[in-house]
Design an enzyme around this catalytic site. Structure first.
Site, mmCIF file in Angstrom:
data_model
loop_
_atom_site.group_PDB
_atom_site.id
_atom_site.type_symbol
_atom_site.label_atom_id
_atom_site.label_comp_id
_atom_site.label_asym_id
_atom_site.label_seq_id
_atom_site.Cartn_x
_atom_site.Cartn_y
_atom_site.Cartn_z
ATOM 1 N N HIS A 7 0.857 -1.201 0.000
ATOM 2 C CA HIS A 7 0.000 0.000 0.000
ATOM 3 C C HIS A 7 0.883 1.238 0.000
ATOM 4 C CE1 HIS A 7 0.827 -0.551 4.279
ATOM 5 N NE2 HIS A 7 0.299 0.624 4.568
ATOM 6 N N HIS A 22 1.435 3.911 1.962
ATOM 7 C CA HIS A 22 2.015 4.641 3.105
ATOM 8 C C HIS A 22 3.543 4.691 3.025
ATOM 9 C CE1 HIS A 22 -1.783 4.071 5.782
ATOM 10 N NE2 HIS A 22 -1.864 5.150 5.012
ATOM 11 N N ASP A 54 5.895 4.569 5.174
ATOM 12 C CA ASP A 54 6.728 3.597 5.905
ATOM 13 C C ASP A 54 6.800 2.246 5.182
ATOM 14 O OD1 ASP A 54 3.938 3.376 6.732
ATOM 15 O OD2 ASP A 54 4.588 2.021 8.318
ATOM 16 N N HIS A 55 6.139 2.148 4.022
ATOM 17 C CA HIS A 55 6.214 0.930 3.203
ATOM 18 C C HIS A 55 6.798 1.195 1.814
ATOM 19 C CE1 HIS A 55 3.647 -1.462 6.024
ATOM 20 N NE2 HIS A 55 3.417 -0.230 6.427
ATOM 21 N N HIS A 101 -7.455 -0.536 5.580
ATOM 22 C CA HIS A 101 -6.360 0.301 6.106
ATOM 23 C C HIS A 101 -6.106 1.448 5.122
ATOM 24 C CE1 HIS A 101 -2.631 1.331 8.157
ATOM 25 N NE2 HIS A 101 -1.972 1.202 7.025
ATOM 26 N N ASP A 151 -0.207 -4.019 6.163
ATOM 27 C CA ASP A 151 -0.866 -3.478 7.352
ATOM 28 C C ASP A 151 -2.332 -3.914 7.439
ATOM 29 O OD1 ASP A 151 1.483 -2.262 8.028
ATOM 30 O OD2 ASP A 151 0.795 -0.206 7.724
ATOM 31 N N HIS A 154 4.453 -4.746 10.658
ATOM 32 C CA HIS A 154 4.914 -4.108 11.907
ATOM 33 C C HIS A 154 5.063 -5.095 13.054
ATOM 34 C CE1 HIS A 154 4.402 0.172 10.699
ATOM 35 N NE2 HIS A 154 3.457 -0.321 9.894
HETATM 36 FE FE FE Z 1 2.670 0.708 8.135
HETATM 37 ZN ZN ZN Z 2 0.163 1.601 6.553
#
Ligand code: FE
Ligand code: ZN
Length: 254
Positions: free
Chosen positions: A55, A57, A59-60, A113, A132, A170
């Site tokens: 996805h 985001h 942090d990915h 999400h 996530d 995570h």
């Molecule tokens: Fe994440």
């Molecule tokens: Zn995420």
């Protein structure tokens, strides 16, 4: 034959390298940052061929561009997030078949999400990269989709075989498990899980990967149809979406 490297990154993210020992192809799943990925590739003496995103985001996906400057890469990402991730070379949608490190994988769209989130299922190896959507003893926050969408997404994952090994985005397991105890204080199996997870985390061990069959029994976000859980939280007469919504909202304020 495959080898998987788990790379901890940022505060609690996991980035995964999937290496095919026969063809020597290597894929990285959700590189939120590039440097620890580069370091691990150097250590293993692997070349990178492919980036896989679950996805949009940061942090990915935050390491995508730096990695693409070094290697000539295929970047695979969800079609439904096409305006949110730059430089994608290959879009995927529900039920698509793609190769990850030359291993056949199925795309499972799991909106909730984010609106276009996807998971990748490698049937021949019983592996799921869940991003996530599904965490050990938890699930992602519902940011872009509806509660009903997220519940249905988790239901799709619940249909996969018990022996599936899950790799999620995570390390949230310990705090997730504390929340699970609050929902089912009389479930001894949840306490046992808490003890196991506490032991792992106290010597900084990872709680990933985890077995899907275990989650079906213990993870409340997969138990929206479980009578004993519904009784424990006083929602015996509610439907799946109502039960899921209650649990997700409770976790958000836990
Ligand atoms: Fe994440
Ligand atoms: Zn995420």
């Amino acid at each position: 034959m495959i080898e998987i490297e788990i790379i901890p990154a940022l505060s609690d993210n996991y980035i995964y390298l999937l290496h095919n020992k026969v063809t020597e192809h290597t894929a990285v799943i959700d590189p939120g940052v590039s440097q620890p990925v580069i370091d691990k590739l150097m250590e293993k003496k692997w070349d990178l061929n492919q980036i896989i995103n679950t996805h949009h985001h940061n942090d990915h996906t935050g390491g995508n561009l730096e990695l693409m400057k070094i290697w000539n890469l295929e970047l695979v990402a969800p079609f439904k997030e096409q305006n949110k991730i730059p430089n994608v070379t290959h879009y995927v949608s529900h039920d698509d078949q793609i190769n990850i490190a030359d291993i056949s994988s199925k795309v499972i769209e799991t909106p909730g999400h984010t609106s276009g989130h996807v998971c990748y299922y490698l049937r021949d190896y019983d592996l799921l990269f869940s991003g996530d959507t599904l965490f050990r003893m938890g699930c992602g926050r519902v940011f872009e989709g509806t509660m009903e969408q997220m519940k249905n997404s988790l239901k799709l994952l619940k249909n996969l075989p018990d022996k599936t090994q899950v790799y999620c985005g995570h390390e949230y397991t310990l705090s997730n498990t504390k929340f699970c105890i609050s929902l089912e204080p009389n479930n001894i199996e949840v306490y046992k899980e808490f003890e196991e997870v506490s032991r792992l985390r106290s010597n900084s061990s990872k709680t990933i990967p985890f077995l899907l069959g275990n989650e079906k029994k213990l993870n409340p976000f997969l138990k929206f149809d479980d009578n004993s859980l519904k009784k424990s939280i006083g929602l015996e007469d509610k439907n799946e979406t109502e039960v899921f919504t209650y649990i997700r909202n409770s976790k958000d304020s836990f």
